[in-house]
Scaffold this motif. Structure first.
Motif, PDB file in Angstrom:
ATOM      1  N   VAL A   8       0.838  -1.202   0.000  1.00 24.40           N
ATOM      2  CA  VAL A   8       0.000   0.000   0.000  1.00 24.40           C
ATOM      3  C   VAL A   8       0.873   1.253   0.000  1.00 24.40           C
ATOM      4  O   VAL A   8       0.577   2.232  -0.703  1.00 24.40           O
ATOM      5  CB  VAL A   8      -0.960  -0.015   1.208  1.00 24.40           C
ATOM      6  CG1 VAL A   8      -1.643   1.321   1.398  1.00 24.40           C
ATOM      7  CG2 VAL A   8      -1.993  -1.119   1.042  1.00 24.40           C
ATOM      8  N   LEU A   9       1.956   1.248   0.776  1.00 24.18           N
ATOM      9  CA  LEU A   9       2.864   2.403   0.781  1.00 24.18           C
ATOM     10  C   LEU A   9       3.481   2.632  -0.591  1.00 24.18           C
ATOM     11  O   LEU A   9       3.606   3.785  -1.036  1.00 24.18           O
ATOM     12  CB  LEU A   9       3.957   2.211   1.822  1.00 24.18           C
ATOM     13  CG  LEU A   9       3.604   2.553   3.261  1.00 24.18           C
ATOM     14  CD1 LEU A   9       4.737   2.163   4.196  1.00 24.18           C
ATOM     15  CD2 LEU A   9       3.307   4.023   3.393  1.00 24.18           C
ATOM     16  N   MET A  10       3.891   1.562  -1.264  1.00 22.28           N
ATOM     17  CA  MET A  10       4.486   1.714  -2.594  1.00 22.28           C
ATOM     18  C   MET A  10       3.459   2.259  -3.593  1.00 22.28           C
ATOM     19  O   MET A  10       3.760   3.165  -4.377  1.00 22.28           O
ATOM     20  CB  MET A  10       5.038   0.381  -3.088  1.00 22.28           C
ATOM     21  CG  MET A  10       6.308  -0.043  -2.385  1.00 22.28           C
ATOM     22  SD  MET A  10       7.667   1.117  -2.600  1.00 22.28           S
ATOM     23  CE  MET A  10       7.985   0.937  -4.330  1.00 22.28           C
ATOM     24  N   LEU A  11       2.247   1.706  -3.567  1.00 24.81           N
ATOM     25  CA  LEU A  11       1.213   2.190  -4.487  1.00 24.81           C
ATOM     26  C   LEU A  11       0.849   3.648  -4.211  1.00 24.81           C
ATOM     27  O   LEU A  11       0.652   4.433  -5.140  1.00 24.81           O
ATOM     28  CB  LEU A  11      -0.032   1.306  -4.384  1.00 24.81           C
ATOM     29  CG  LEU A  11       0.109  -0.094  -4.961  1.00 24.81           C
ATOM     30  CD1 LEU A  11      -1.123  -0.924  -4.630  1.00 24.81           C
ATOM     31  CD2 LEU A  11       0.331  -0.041  -6.454  1.00 24.81           C
ATOM     32  N   THR A  12       0.781   4.005  -2.943  1.00 24.54           N
ATOM     33  CA  THR A  12       0.474   5.390  -2.593  1.00 24.54           C
ATOM     34  C   THR A  12       1.596   6.326  -3.010  1.00 24.54           C
ATOM     35  O   THR A  12       1.344   7.438  -3.500  1.00 24.54           O
ATOM     36  CB  THR A  12       0.223   5.514  -1.079  1.00 24.54           C
ATOM     37  OG1 THR A  12      -0.777   4.568  -0.698  1.00 24.54           O
ATOM     38  CG2 THR A  12      -0.236   6.897  -0.714  1.00 24.54           C
ATOM     39  N   GLY A  13       2.844   5.880  -2.856  1.00 23.90           N
ATOM     40  CA  GLY A  13       3.979   6.698  -3.296  1.00 23.90           C
ATOM     41  C   GLY A  13       3.972   6.929  -4.794  1.00 23.90           C
ATOM     42  O   GLY A  13       4.226   8.038  -5.267  1.00 23.90           O
ATOM     43  N   VAL A  14       3.646   5.883  -5.547  1.00 27.28           N
ATOM     44  CA  VAL A  14       3.561   6.028  -7.003  1.00 27.28           C
ATOM     45  C   VAL A  14       2.414   6.961  -7.385  1.00 27.28           C
ATOM     46  O   VAL A  14       2.558   7.819  -8.272  1.00 27.28           O
ATOM     47  CB  VAL A  14       3.411   4.641  -7.668  1.00 27.28           C
ATOM     48  CG1 VAL A  14       3.081   4.768  -9.141  1.00 27.28           C
ATOM     49  CG2 VAL A  14       4.679   3.824  -7.480  1.00 27.28           C
ATOM     50  N   ALA A  15       1.272   6.808  -6.707  1.00 28.75           N
ATOM     51  CA  ALA A  15       0.130   7.676  -6.985  1.00 28.75           C
ATOM     52  C   ALA A  15       0.454   9.134  -6.643  1.00 28.75           C
ATOM     53  O   ALA A  15       0.074  10.052  -7.389  1.00 28.75           O
ATOM     54  CB  ALA A  15      -1.086   7.202  -6.208  1.00 28.75           C
ATOM     55  N   LEU A  16       1.144   9.353  -5.528  1.00 32.01           N
ATOM     56  CA  LEU A  16       1.528  10.725  -5.163  1.00 32.01           C
ATOM     57  C   LEU A  16       2.510  11.320  -6.169  1.00 32.01           C
ATOM     58  O   LEU A  16       2.429  12.506  -6.498  1.00 32.01           O
ATOM     59  CB  LEU A  16       2.153  10.745  -3.771  1.00 32.01           C
ATOM     60  CG  LEU A  16       1.196  10.856  -2.600  1.00 32.01           C
ATOM     61  CD1 LEU A  16       1.935  10.645  -1.290  1.00 32.01           C
ATOM     62  CD2 LEU A  16       0.498  12.194  -2.599  1.00 32.01           C
ATOM     63  N   THR A  17       3.417  10.499  -6.668  1.00 39.09           N
ATOM     64  CA  THR A  17       4.364  10.990  -7.669  1.00 39.09           C
ATOM     65  C   THR A  17       3.639  11.389  -8.960  1.00 39.09           C
ATOM     66  O   THR A  17       3.902  12.451  -9.531  1.00 39.09           O
ATOM     67  CB  THR A  17       5.430   9.925  -7.958  1.00 39.09           C
ATOM     68  OG1 THR A  17       6.061   9.557  -6.733  1.00 39.09           O
ATOM     69  CG2 THR A  17       6.473  10.441  -8.929  1.00 39.09           C
ATOM     70  N   GLY A  18       2.734  10.541  -9.399  1.00 36.49           N
ATOM     71  CA  GLY A  18       1.946  10.874 -10.588  1.00 36.49           C
ATOM     72  C   GLY A  18       1.061  12.090 -10.372  1.00 36.49           C
ATOM     73  O   GLY A  18       0.932  12.951 -11.249  1.00 36.49           O
ATOM     74  N   GLY A  19       0.452  12.171  -9.194  1.00 33.94           N
ATOM     75  CA  GLY A  19      -0.378  13.328  -8.871  1.00 33.94           C
ATOM     76  C   GLY A  19       0.436  14.606  -8.804  1.00 33.94           C
ATOM     77  O   GLY A  19      -0.030  15.674  -9.206  1.00 33.94           O
ATOM     78  N   ALA A  20       1.660  14.493  -8.301  1.00 32.23           N
ATOM     79  CA  ALA A  20       2.525  15.682  -8.237  1.00 32.23           C
ATOM     80  C   ALA A  20       2.869  16.176  -9.634  1.00 32.23           C
ATOM     81  O   ALA A  20       2.901  17.389  -9.882  1.00 32.23           O
ATOM     82  CB  ALA A  20       3.793  15.353  -7.462  1.00 32.23           C
TER      83      ALA A  20
END
Length: 54
Positions: A8-20
């Motif tokens: 979940v942390l990895m998926l959230t980090g990827v989502a935050l990077t894309g959102g950024a």
């Protein structure tokens, strides 16, 4: 349980990077930077958890 948390942390980090990247294109540079910092903190936490301990 810890495998799920790490995933979940990895998926959230990827989502935050894309959102950024998306927010940066829209012009809100401060929010994009904060999102990148949050993603880096998540990736650092995963790296610390996965370091083997003797």
């Amino acid at each position: 349980m810890s495998d799920t948390v790490i995933s979940v942390l990895m998926l959230t980090g990827v989502a935050l990077t894309g959102g950024a990247a998306y927010v940066f294109r829209m012009g809100d540079k401060r929010r994009a930077l904060l999102m990148l910092v949050a993603a880096l903190v998540m990736f650092a936490n995963v790296a610390v958890w996965l370091v083997p301990v003797k």
